[in-house]
Design a protein around this motif. Sequence first.
Motif, short mmCIF file in Angstrom:
data_model
loop_
_atom_site.label_atom_id
_atom_site.label_comp_id
_atom_site.label_asym_id
_atom_site.label_seq_id
_atom_site.Cartn_x
_atom_site.Cartn_y
_atom_site.Cartn_z
N GLY A 113 0.80 -1.23 0.00
CA GLY A 113 0.00 0.00 0.00
C GLY A 113 0.83 1.27 0.00
O GLY A 113 0.28 2.37 0.02
N ASP A 115 2.77 2.94 -2.24
CA ASP A 115 2.62 3.91 -3.33
C ASP A 115 1.27 4.61 -3.29
O ASP A 115 1.17 5.81 -3.53
CB ASP A 115 2.83 3.23 -4.69
N ARG A 116 0.26 3.84 -2.95
CA ARG A 116 -1.09 4.42 -2.86
C ARG A 116 -1.12 5.52 -1.79
O ARG A 116 -1.67 6.60 -1.99
CB ARG A 116 -2.08 3.29 -2.49
N THR A 119 0.84 8.61 -2.90
CA THR A 119 0.06 9.35 -3.89
C THR A 119 -1.03 10.16 -3.20
O THR A 119 -1.29 11.31 -3.54
CB THR A 119 -0.57 8.37 -4.91
N ARG A 120 -1.61 9.58 -2.19
CA ARG A 120 -2.70 10.26 -1.48
C ARG A 120 -2.23 11.57 -0.83
O ARG A 120 -2.97 12.52 -0.72
CB ARG A 120 -3.28 9.32 -0.42
N PRO A 124 3.83 11.01 -5.16
CA PRO A 124 4.06 9.76 -5.88
C PRO A 124 5.53 9.64 -6.29
O PRO A 124 6.18 10.65 -6.58
CB PRO A 124 3.16 9.90 -7.12
#
Length: 256
Positions: A113, A115-116, A119-120, A124
């Motif tokens: 999780g 990278d997710r 990004t959030r 990123p």
Amino acid sequence: MPSAEPAGAAAITVTGVEHAYGDVVALGPIDLTVPTGEFLVLVGASGCGKSTLLRLIAGFERPTTGTVLTDGGSPVPGRGAGLVFQQPRLFPWKTVGGNIELALRYAGQPADGVDRLLTRVGLPGVANRRTWQISGGQQQRVAIARALAADRPLLLLDEPFAALDALTRERLQEDLRTVSTTTGRTSVFVTHSVDEAVFLGSRVVVLSPRPGRIVLDLPIDLPRTDITPNDLRGLPEYAALRAEIGHAVRNEGASA
Ligand SMILES: Nc1ncnc2c1ncn2[C@@H]1O[C@H](COP(=O)(O)OP(=O)(O)OP(=O)(O)O)[C@@H](O)[C@H]1O
Ligand SMILES: [Mg+2]
């Protein structure tokens, strides 16, 4: 409808809480109920007990009198809440991704999780960098990503943007507002800044000087989606809320 929910549905319930460090009464008495999904901002003079209240909610301290319940039970440190402090407190011997991975693993969640989460928080592609290869503002974003990683029901933030320059601070405020709206996470955010409080909060509580008591408890009924930060700050209601909260903070500060 929140009013139709049973009392136990509150994310945080603070009842008759006072807290003293030896002879120094730092806080209270305080009664406060925080419904699930609320973004509560605590404002007040230095030393009025804001961090103390946050630590009580995190379970790092037990109140001298009264009770604190999170999710209906006594708070357990590291269990129910993700925490963000004024300094990012990342592990320098780990990469950015490694820091978040550690939080995911500690929470028993799959490590893919990373990278997710990055990004959030608007970062990123930095997972392989060292923490000292990114700026202070970026480090604070990583700290927020780490706090979100554990997927705890509560997010507690103690002046997370205080050490940042004005521009970075504004960007992070905008991002946190979006993140909080999309995740719907119950949050308690401590700040000295009245503008930050109005911008971020769905509710603002002003504390008096030590021992901190609630002197103003105000819902912030401003749009949270489909509006640019500039348009939001330009609303007449925004200015009115700023004035009302600023007045409460200054009045209480003057009587200290
Ligand atoms: N561990 C401690 N031992 C003794 N006194 C403490 C301790 N922690 C806080 N205090 C005192 O309790 C009061 C409230 O402290 P707290 O840190 O909660 O204030 P605060 O509102 O977060 O202040 P600031 O805005 O400066 O961070 C202060 O007077 C402080 O000196
Ligand atoms: Mg503090």
